[in-house]
Design an enzyme around this catalytic site. Structure first.
Site, PDB file in Angstrom:
ATOM      1  N   VAL A  89       5.250  12.756  -9.247  1.00 52.28           N
ATOM      2  CA  VAL A  89       5.185  12.396 -10.215  1.00 52.28           C
ATOM      3  C   VAL A  89       6.958  12.935  -9.967  1.00 52.28           C
ATOM      4  O   VAL A  89       7.875  13.580 -10.798  1.00 52.28           O
ATOM      5  CB  VAL A  89       4.295  13.364 -11.452  1.00 52.28           C
ATOM      6  CG1 VAL A  89       5.028  12.627 -13.018  1.00 52.28           C
ATOM      7  CG2 VAL A  89       3.328  12.929 -11.404  1.00 52.28           C
ATOM      8  N   LEU A 125       5.360  18.930 -13.948  1.00 52.15           N
ATOM      9  CA  LEU A 125       5.158  18.049 -13.040  1.00 52.15           C
ATOM     10  C   LEU A 125       4.986  18.089 -11.807  1.00 52.15           C
ATOM     11  O   LEU A 125       5.545  18.349 -10.648  1.00 52.15           O
ATOM     12  CB  LEU A 125       6.039  17.012 -13.212  1.00 52.15           C
ATOM     13  CG  LEU A 125       6.767  16.493 -14.510  1.00 52.15           C
ATOM     14  CD1 LEU A 125       8.047  16.230 -14.570  1.00 52.15           C
ATOM     15  CD2 LEU A 125       6.035  16.021 -15.552  1.00 52.15           C
ATOM     16  N   ASP A 126       3.415  17.571 -11.341  1.00 52.62           N
ATOM     17  CA  ASP A 126       2.710  17.189 -10.160  1.00 52.62           C
ATOM     18  C   ASP A 126       4.047  16.780  -9.776  1.00 52.62           C
ATOM     19  O   ASP A 126       5.028  15.904  -9.797  1.00 52.62           O
ATOM     20  CB  ASP A 126       2.349  16.441 -10.302  1.00 52.62           C
ATOM     21  CG  ASP A 126       0.461  17.078 -10.823  1.00 52.62           C
ATOM     22  OD1 ASP A 126       0.647  18.488 -11.191  1.00 52.62           O
ATOM     23  OD2 ASP A 126      -0.505  16.045 -10.752  1.00 52.62           O
ATOM     24  N   ARG A 127       4.529  17.134  -8.043  1.00 53.71           N
ATOM     25  CA  ARG A 127       5.190  16.732  -7.156  1.00 53.71           C
ATOM     26  C   ARG A 127       5.397  15.549  -6.905  1.00 53.71           C
ATOM     27  O   ARG A 127       6.920  15.421  -6.989  1.00 53.71           O
ATOM     28  CB  ARG A 127       4.824  17.451  -5.712  1.00 53.71           C
ATOM     29  CG  ARG A 127       5.902  17.214  -4.833  1.00 53.71           C
ATOM     30  CD  ARG A 127       5.513  17.813  -3.284  1.00 53.71           C
ATOM     31  NE  ARG A 127       6.637  17.461  -2.072  1.00 53.71           N
ATOM     32  CZ  ARG A 127       6.926  18.393  -1.264  1.00 53.71           C
ATOM     33  NH1 ARG A 127       5.758  19.458  -1.177  1.00 53.71           N
ATOM     34  NH2 ARG A 127       7.729  18.590  -0.588  1.00 53.71           N
TER      35      ARG A 127
END
Length: 251
Positions: free
Chosen positions: A73, A69-71
């Protein structure tokens, strides 16, 4: 379906489900999925430390990263506790037998209430962004997602998204490309808010076949009850898990 979450002793890693093979947790926004050269906290390291404490393990602990997951998110995230489970779960990701549903609060509303977006994303490493193209270009990767508008509230919409491909910044870039940037996502065109805010993107559901028992498992996580998320009801978030079109995807 996995049961209710509980918190581990480390207090920042709510556990959705755990057995000898899997560990599903809620990632908090701002934490890296895996370590990078910044040395800042990441999920893999935090989970290894937590498992060592909870099970009083003196040696190394295995935690396999299955997806990222993107940071900025938060939400449901799945890890493997054995190398065999990691291999089988990674194959599920590669073969697109790994369902991921996100919810996002976007500015405005898409022209169509539901549909499939297909773009081509090129990485800009210097700016840590991706550029969106409507047709193939050099080094661009195809990005596909299905979306559906779940509810609207004045100037914003709650959108459910099912990923077909899993590209870096995919949802953020593709929603911005159709004129609906995510709230607080200044990197992709959202108006600058007052103060720092987490972008309005949350991993709401993960579905996958258990690597050993083959039972279909579903892990759910609701967004926090504040900020843009508070504009929508629990019923809206429940509906989001069932409203996204799934043609050509998943099981």
């Amino acid at each position: 379906m996995a049961g209710d979450s509980h918190s581990s002793p480390s207090s920042i890693l709510p556990i959705l489900y755990e057995d000898n093979h899997l560990l599903a947790v809620v990632k908090q926004p701002g934490i890296l999925s895996q370590a990078d050269d910044t040395g800042e906290p990441d999920m893999v390291t935090l989970l290894k430390e937590d498992l060592k404490i909870r099970y009083d393990k003196p040696g190394n602990v295995y935690v396999g990263l299955v997806h990222r997951l993107d940071r900025p998110v938060g939400g449901a995230m799945l890890f493997a506790k054995t190398s065999k489970a990691a291999s089988r779960l990674s194959e599920s990701v590669r073969s697109r037998q790994f369902d991921k549903i996100y919810v996002a609060v976007v500015h405005g509303a898409p022209a169509a209430s539901s549909g499939r977006l297909r773009h081509y994303l090129s990485k800009d490493a210097a700016r840590n962004t991706v550029h969106v193209s409507n047709r193939p270009v050099n080094d661009a990767k195809e990005a596909i997602l299905d979306y559906a508008v779940v509810a609207k509230h004045r100037d914003c919409s709650l959108v459910a998204v099912k990923l077909v491909t899993g590209r870096s910044h995919q949802i953020r870039a593709q929603m911005s490309a159709i004129g609906c940037p995510l709230f607080y996502d200044r990197k992709y065109g959202a108006p600058a808010p007052e103060g720092e805010q987490d972008i309005a993107l949350w991993s709401a559901s993960i579905g996958v076949s258990h690597p050993v028992t083959k039972e279909w498992m579903t892990f759910l996580s609701r967004p926090p009850h504040h900020g843009q998320w508070a504009k929508f009801s629990d019923a809206d978030y429940t509906n989001a898990l069932h409203i996204v079109p799934s043609e050509g995807y998943g099981r």
